[in-house]
Design an enzyme around this catalytic site. Structure first.
Site, PDB file in Angstrom:
ATOM      1  CD  GLU A  21      44.548  36.749  43.605  1.00 33.98           C
ATOM      2  OE1 GLU A  21      44.739  37.302  44.583  1.00 33.98           O
ATOM      3  OE2 GLU A  21      44.846  36.910  42.385  1.00 33.98           O
ATOM      4  CD  GLU A  63      36.006  37.322  48.128  1.00 34.37           C
ATOM      5  OE1 GLU A  63      36.643  36.642  47.067  1.00 34.37           O
ATOM      6  OE2 GLU A  63      35.731  38.389  48.393  1.00 34.37           O
TER       7      GLU A  63
END
Length: 621
Positions: free
Chosen positions: A420, A429
């Site tokens: 995730e 990210e």
């Protein structure tokens, strides 16, 4: 739900103390009152004012300083006309404007209403801007603008020689005024409703603006069967939408219910506030953080805190969908005939405090498949939680690994790789870089969850967000704020065209050469005159087969709150005329140590490329 803060607009206040008392008794929290008697015409140029010994207006001692600052909003004399064709009248109006604004500061008023009656507002804007830049005060200017142009206002404007106002929408009057004032944060809107509402697109245009007050004329109210004032359903929807933007309603006009008094108007507006629809999970989660610019997380560079993990773990949707994806992958990986003999190796990379480990174990139980789980996490503080969970609950079914996934030497290959690592823009990210490294311990026919994600970009109008960037940061270049991306729950803004796909990444990626640089050219068609303040970003991800998560408005996973949109600003707000296409270029760039985005507009006007070389903002590898 608390009562709404509502105001009462008054044309004249013979006794301001009594007017305040009556308004408070009727449930209102403030009044909008003239600073000077509306009929008191002064002509400084002719010396008329100086020949008169009477005071300019009422004494400041009639109310306490606290009352002036909390229960009174001032408004200018209605005869002030700064765009007069006559020099003497114009110069006199300029003096009177500054005189009244100066007196408002003396009274410590929180705001003053300045009416905007036409597109010819350059000199009025200059006068207001001069005042804002010359006086140290927190007082704000409420620019009063009609939501739509009324025929009477058109006649006045044309009579005053402003033919352009006949064809221009009041939003354009406002846009011209605030641009001339250099988008000053102390300039907001007092928007006046009318009996007839404009088209929905024109109403939506106001939702991206700093509307401080919503004027509701008594003449637009209807009377229900019980003899009380109500608004039409269309007007109710508009008022409630502006309530969400924290605009304060102001009742203006004469009372049409003499026996009941003005209180019935305030009670009805409060009823609309109290009966607003309950917040959905995303709105509830974002409450208090709307339009608040935050720097995106950088999990590779920074260790997340326990509070951050705890917040994301409360998402009611994300882990349910992950559980579903892992469950389906386990069933596809091992048939029923091998369920009791074959163990599926699942590696959870970036395990955090273990929500995906729990989802994997629960999916294994539901699917009746044997699983062996590796929980890989680089944050040594989160590893403490994982090891406690292993000792107390998971036992030998889970192996905890304290390591950066890109550098781990796995003892065996994984059947399923679960992560995730997605940010608000999908890849921001550094999920591509992380999973490219982690896939070295995935079997050639292994499954990655997620297996694909695509970022989306849309043009955005939000004066609120852009004005918040004007606050300089001592350690940064003044332009750096406009070359940085921000995570933000956008409330006071409008997406000007449907989001378009930007960058797509797929996993596992077995290409002989992996290059995560990307480039995309967009063409948006915006059919309405607007101000562009930047771009909002979203993403969609395929976890496994048909199991998806999305933050794109049209396909948003209902109830999911783990991600807010991302905002890419532009240095200078750009006016869009509603006819020319908007051409945007967007890049994802990387070096050995960092990843960054660059963006530029080519049409209708070319801008410099923002964030060249990641000079203002980058994500560290």
């Amino acid at each position: 739900m608390s009562s709404i803060s509502a105001g009462r607009d008054l044309f004249c206040t013979p006794d301001i103390t009594e007017c305040v008392r009556k308004a408070i008794d009727s449930g209102f929290t403030f009044i909008v009152a003239p600073l000077v008697h509306p009929r008191y015409y002064r002509n400084d140029a002719a010396g008329v004012t100086k020949q008169r010994d009477d005071p300019l207006t009422r004494s400041d001692m009639l109310l306490s300083t606290n009352d002036w600052g909390t229960v009174v909003v001032g408004k200018l004399s209605p005869w002030i006309c700064l765009h007069s064709a006559f020099d003497s009248a114009r110069k006199n109006a300029e003096k009177v404007l500054l005189e009244e604004l100066d007196y408002a500061v003396h009274l410590s008023l929180a705001a003053v209403e300045v009416p905007l009656k036409s597109a010819d507002c350059a000199n009025l804007a200059r006068g207001v801007n001069e005042f804002l830049n010359s006086r140290i005060s927190n007082m704000t200017i409420w620019v009063k603008v009609p939501m739509m142009t009324l025929s009477s206002q058109m006649e006045d404007a044309v009579a005053e020689g402003d033919e352009d106002s006949r064809s221009e929408h009041p939003w354009e009057w406002w846009n011209r005024f605030r641009t001339l004032c250099n988008n000053n944060k102390r300039v907001g809107i007092a928007l006046e409703l009318s009996a007839d509402l404009p088209e929905s697109d024109e109403i939506d245009q106001w939702y991206s603006e700093p509307v401080k007050a919503l004027y509701v004329p008594t003449k637009i109210f209807l009377t229900n069967r019980k003899g009380f004032p109500v608004l039409s359903p269309a007007h109710q929807a508009v008022v409630r939408k502006f309530y969400k933007l924290e605009a304060q309603p102001v009742v203006t006009g004469a009372c049409h219910y003499k026996s009941k008094g003005m209180k019935v108007y305030q009670q009805y507006l409060n009823y609309l506030h109290e009966t607003m629809a309950a917040l959905d999970p995303l709105e509830e989660y974002a409450k208090g953080y709307e339009d608040y610019l935050q720097n995106p997380l950088q999990p590779l560079m920074d260790n997340l805190e326990s509070m951050t993990y705890e917040t994301f773990e409360k998402d009611p949707v994300k882990y349910t969908m992950y559980h579903k994806a892992i469950y389906e992958a386990l069933l596809d990986r091992v048939g029923d005939d091998e369920a009791e003999t074959v163990t599926t190796v699942v590696m959870v990379v970036g395990a955090g405090r273990g929500p995906l480990v729990r989802a994997t174990l629960q999916a294994g139980e539901k699917a009746r498949r044997l699983v062996r789980v590796y929980a890989i996490e680089k944050n040594v503080n989160a590893v403490v939680t994982l090891r406690n969970m292993k000792r107390e609950e998971w036992h030998d079914q889970v192996t905890v690994v304290s390591c950066d996934m890109r550098h781990w030497q796995a003892p065996e290959k994984a059947d399923i790789l679960v992560s995730e690592l997605l940010g608000s823009f999908g890849d921001n990210e550094l999920s591509p870089e992380c999973l490219d490294g982690a896939q070295t311990f995935l079997k050639a026919d292994g499954i990655s969850i997620p297996c694909q994600y695509t970022s989306y970009l849309a043009p955005l109008s939000s004066a609120k967000l852009h004005s918040d960037l004007a606050i300089p940061v001592a350690s940064k270049d003044p332009l750096a704020n406009y070359e940085t991306s921000y995570v933000v729950q956008i409330r006071n803004g409008k997406v000007l065209d449907a989001p378009q796909p930007c960058f797509t990444f797929s996993h596992p990626n077995w290409a002989s050469t992996i290059n995560n640089d990307r480039y995309k050219r967009f063409t948006f068609q915006i059919d309405q005159k607007s101000m562009l303040h930047g771009f909002s970003g979203y993403f969609e991800t395929i976890l496994y087969k048909n199991t998806m998560l999305s933050t794109v408005p049209a396909t948003h996973s209902k109830g999911m709150f783990s991600w807010f949109p991302i905002y890419f600003p532009i240095k200078e707000p750009m006016y869009l005329d509603g006819t020319s296409p908007l051409e945007v270029h967007f890049w994802r760039r990387r070096t050995r140590t960092k990843v960054w985005y660059e963006w530029a507009i080519v049409r209708p006007r070319t801008t410099p490329i923002h964030n060249v070389g990641g000079r203002s903002h980058s994500i560290g590898l």
